[in-house]
Design a protein around this motif. Structure first.
Motif, PDB file in Angstrom:
ATOM      1  N   ALA A  82      -6.017   9.449   2.559  1.00 19.34           N
ATOM      2  CA  ALA A  82      -4.840   8.623   2.815  1.00 19.34           C
ATOM      3  C   ALA A  82      -5.005   7.278   2.128  1.00 19.34           C
ATOM      4  N   ALA A  83      -3.944   6.832   1.440  1.00 18.19           N
ATOM      5  CA  ALA A  83      -3.920   5.504   0.838  1.00 18.19           C
ATOM      6  C   ALA A  83      -3.241   4.554   1.823  1.00 18.19           C
ATOM      7  N   LEU A  84      -3.849   3.386   2.029  1.00 19.03           N
ATOM      8  CA  LEU A  84      -3.378   2.452   3.046  1.00 19.03           C
ATOM      9  C   LEU A  84      -2.260   1.548   2.548  1.00 19.03           C
ATOM     10  N   SER A  85      -1.513   2.008   1.540  1.00 19.05           N
ATOM     11  CA  SER A  85      -0.367   1.252   1.050  1.00 19.05           C
ATOM     12  C   SER A  85       0.469   2.151   0.153  1.00 19.05           C
ATOM     13  N   ASP A  86       1.781   1.896   0.105  1.00 18.78           N
ATOM     14  CA  ASP A  86       2.664   2.621  -0.810  1.00 18.78           C
ATOM     15  C   ASP A  86       3.575   1.666  -1.561  1.00 18.78           C
ATOM     16  N   SER A 112     -12.833   4.552  -0.435  1.00 12.18           N
ATOM     17  CA  SER A 112     -12.919   4.395  -1.885  1.00 12.18           C
ATOM     18  C   SER A 112     -11.826   3.446  -2.332  1.00 12.18           C
ATOM     19  N   PRO A 113     -12.089   2.666  -3.389  1.00 12.74           N
ATOM     20  CA  PRO A 113     -10.985   1.918  -3.975  1.00 12.74           C
ATOM     21  C   PRO A 113      -9.987   2.885  -4.611  1.00 12.74           C
ATOM     22  N   SER A 114      -8.786   2.416  -4.824  1.00  8.90           N
ATOM     23  CA  SER A 114      -7.739   3.277  -5.365  1.00  8.90           C
ATOM     24  C   SER A 114      -8.098   3.763  -6.772  1.00  8.90           C
ATOM     25  N   THR A 145     -15.019  -3.855   2.925  1.00  4.77           N
ATOM     26  CA  THR A 145     -14.720  -3.938   1.487  1.00  4.77           C
ATOM     27  C   THR A 145     -15.255  -2.696   0.798  1.00  4.77           C
ATOM     28  N   THR A 146     -14.410  -2.031   0.010  1.00  2.00           N
ATOM     29  CA  THR A 146     -14.827  -0.816  -0.692  1.00  2.00           C
ATOM     30  C   THR A 146     -15.803  -1.160  -1.812  1.00  2.00           C
ATOM     31  N   GLU A 147     -16.366  -0.133  -2.397  1.00  2.00           N
ATOM     32  CA  GLU A 147     -17.216  -0.307  -3.579  1.00  2.00           C
ATOM     33  C   GLU A 147     -16.357  -0.749  -4.771  1.00  2.00           C
ATOM     34  N   THR A 148     -17.020  -1.330  -5.767  1.00  3.90           N
ATOM     35  CA  THR A 148     -16.341  -1.595  -7.034  1.00  3.90           C
ATOM     36  C   THR A 148     -16.308  -0.310  -7.844  1.00  3.90           C
ATOM     37  N   LYS A 179      -2.181  -6.080   1.725  1.00  9.50           N
ATOM     38  CA  LYS A 179      -1.536  -6.427   0.460  1.00  9.50           C
ATOM     39  C   LYS A 179      -0.372  -5.483   0.190  1.00  9.50           C
ATOM     40  N   ALA A 180       0.703  -6.034  -0.342  1.00 12.04           N
ATOM     41  CA  ALA A 180       1.857  -5.224  -0.735  1.00 12.04           C
ATOM     42  C   ALA A 180       1.572  -4.644  -2.116  1.00 12.04           C
ATOM     43  N   SER A 181       0.894  -3.500  -2.107  1.00 11.64           N
ATOM     44  CA  SER A 181       0.429  -2.906  -3.357  1.00 11.64           C
ATOM     45  C   SER A 181       0.631  -1.406  -3.307  1.00 11.64           C
ATOM     46  N   ALA A 182       0.889  -0.815  -4.467  1.00 12.31           N
ATOM     47  CA  ALA A 182       0.963   0.645  -4.542  1.00 12.31           C
ATOM     48  C   ALA A 182      -0.421   1.263  -4.708  1.00 12.31           C
ATOM     49  N   CYS A 183      -1.445   0.436  -4.793  1.00 14.09           N
ATOM     50  CA  CYS A 183      -2.808   0.916  -5.038  1.00 14.09           C
ATOM     51  C   CYS A 183      -3.708   0.618  -3.839  1.00 14.09           C
ATOM     52  N   GLY A 184      -3.316   1.080  -2.665  1.00 14.12           N
ATOM     53  CA  GLY A 184      -4.114   0.832  -1.483  1.00 14.12           C
ATOM     54  C   GLY A 184      -5.410   1.624  -1.494  1.00 14.12           C
ATOM     55  N   PRO A 185      -6.451   1.145  -0.771  1.00 15.52           N
ATOM     56  CA  PRO A 185      -7.723   1.874  -0.698  1.00 15.52           C
ATOM     57  C   PRO A 185      -7.537   3.212   0.004  1.00 15.52           C
TER      58      PRO A 185
END
Length: 478
Positions: A82-86, A112-114, A145-148, A179-185
């Motif tokens: 699941a991504a925590l943002s859309d 994981s990061p997106s 905080t996810t990994e880089t 964050k308002a991002s389409a690339c959520g973790p």
């Protein structure tokens, strides 16, 4: 020895709920057990390979979340995530069923990061920060905080963890990206363990905890689930919670009459002794409380009239139990109890669930001079905890019941002992006689009655008839 067996043995050996209630609260809580998470690997619904779809996984609640297919998530175990943002700040949450308030819980998951590109100002390659939290006044949010990573590539970290103390039954836990991002973790592979809260041995059977009901993961009024489960004997099913179910001996109580021998000889008698064990459950107690709340009298005017209105509108306790008032629910609970006790076919069992029991014993009584004889019963009971589940409507309700035990019998005590001070005084008291008015000093007499006039003395040697005289209407003398 399994814990449930140990509890039963202690109950049978020590023989009293009072003894059980003195056991240390953490005696069994040190055993870490699993806490159930529905759809923990986010496998449902299945997402087409290489794609993502908006919305939450089944059995989860999501706001502005997405579900990635296994190939797009890139998890080493081949799991969906699941991504925590859309495109807007998102939250993914669920409830941990069968976790009681006060339990110490640890939840683990992978993140994981997106793996998406073209994320604008939100750069997954530097790691993404999100928060995890659980209900409860003493529980603080935890920032993770996810990994880089490299652009367009997932980098999974296995075994993130968050520990908390449950501030409510079936606590809600949430993962939030702000964050308002389409690339959520991404998050997946959720697991939970708990150190269960101590068994509440001190709960009174007439005041069991009120049922807590849910539609999905949202709390609802218990009457909604009860009404839905009344549709048929198999509309809902009951799952017993062995951790908080146990058998015990109730406090002893006196039944029948007591014999008090004030004579100089032994007294013998033979008589039947009858008693009844009643069922208790939080379904009928819930409706009883609702009825009492609805019938609470409004503020009444002072004086006799207001008192009379208050007495007429006083709430009455309904004399019923779940077997009589909600037969289909009683059938569902009994079937689930029987299956949980090792009988999946619901056939004849040596531990049936009883909704009441009547007993009779014949007692031969011999009471020695100066002694008292009486009979006490210590009831064997079953404390039952579990959940009533309506699968098609995704509803559930926590149920408590306290019923007579069908697996072991009551204790029947025939007791004798010395008289109490009151009984000794009564045995030494004179017999009661009807008091007759006379003319003696200090005794109630006809002369003391205010509405009568005293009569004169009768002439000597003449037989006369006297008639009481009243003040209002004195008759003429003869």
């Amino acid at each position: 020895m399994p814990r449930r067996t140990t509890t039963y043995c202690l109950s049978a050996l020590l023989g009293s709920s009072l003894v059980l209630s003195t056991l240390p609260g953490a005696a069994f809580a040190a055993e870490e057990v699993g806490a159930r998470i529905e759809n923990p690997d986010l496998a449902s619904p299945t997402v087409s390979a290489g794609t993502a779809q908006k919305g939450a996984p089944n059995k989860w609640d999501g706001k502005n979340t997405q579900l990635f297919s296994a190939s797009r998530a890139g998890h080493g175990g081949g799991l969906q995530a699941a991504a925590l943002s859309d495109g807007s700040a998102g939250t993914l949450s669920t409830r941990l069923w069968r976790v009681q308030k006060g339990s110490k819980v640890t939840v683990t998951w992978d993140d994981s990061p997106s793996p998406l590109t073209n994320c604008g100002t939100d750069d997954p390659t530097k790691g993404q920060e999100y928060r995890v939290s659980a209900a409860g006044a003493g529980n603080s949010e935890q920032t993770v905080t996810t990994e880089t990573t490299e652009s367009g590539k997932a980098h999974w970290h296995e075994g993130r963890s968050y520990s908390f103390t449950a501030g409510e039954n079936n606590p809600r836990i949430s993962w939030t990206y702000q964050k308002a991002s389409a690339c959520g973790p991404l998050v997946t592979r959720f697991r939970a363990t708990q150190d269960p809260a101590p068994v509440p041995y001190d709960l009174k059977k007439a005041r069991l905890p009120m049922p807590e009901a849910y539609q999905g993961r949202e709390p609802v009024e218990p009457r909604i689930v009860i009404q839905d489960c009344l549709g048929g004997p198999r509309t809902c099913h009951f799952e017993k919670d062995d951790r908080y179910s146990y058998r015990y001996y109730d406090r002893p109580r006196m039944v029948g009459q007591a014999y008090i021998n004030c004579t100089r000889n032994a007294i013998t008698d033979q008589r039947p002794v009858n008693w009844e064990e009643l069922p208790y459950d939080n379904v009928t107690q819930y409706f009883s409380q609702r009825k009492n709340d609805e019938q609470k009298p409004q503020q009444q005017p002072p004086g006799p009239q207001g008192l009379q209105q208050q007495q007429q509108s006083a709430p009455q306790q309904p004399q019923t139990d779940v077997r009589k008032g909600y037969e289909n629910i009683a059938t569902q609970i009994a079937a689930g109890f029987t299956r949980a006790d090792g009988n999946p076919l619901e056939m004849g069992t040596n531990n049936p669930l009883l909704y009441g029991r009547k007993e009779q014993r014949t007692a031969s009584v011999t009471v020695q001079p100066g002694e008292v004889s009486w009979i006490e019963v210590q009831a064997a009971r079953e404390r039952l905890a579990g959940t009533l589940i309506h699968d098609s409507k995704n509803e559930r309700m926590d149920v408590f019941a306290d019923l007579p035990s069908g697996s072991f019998g009551d204790r029947f005590y025939q007791r004798t002992g010395p008289m109490s001070k009151v009984e000794l005084a009564r045995c030494g008291d004179a017999r009661d006689n009807a008091r007759t008015p006379d003319n003696s000093v200090g005794a109630p007499t006809l002369r003391r009655i205010p509405h009568l006039v005293p009569t004169g003395e009768a002439p000597k040697g003449i037989r006369t008839r006297t008639v009481p005289l009243t003040v209002d209407k004195p008759p003429a003398r003869d």
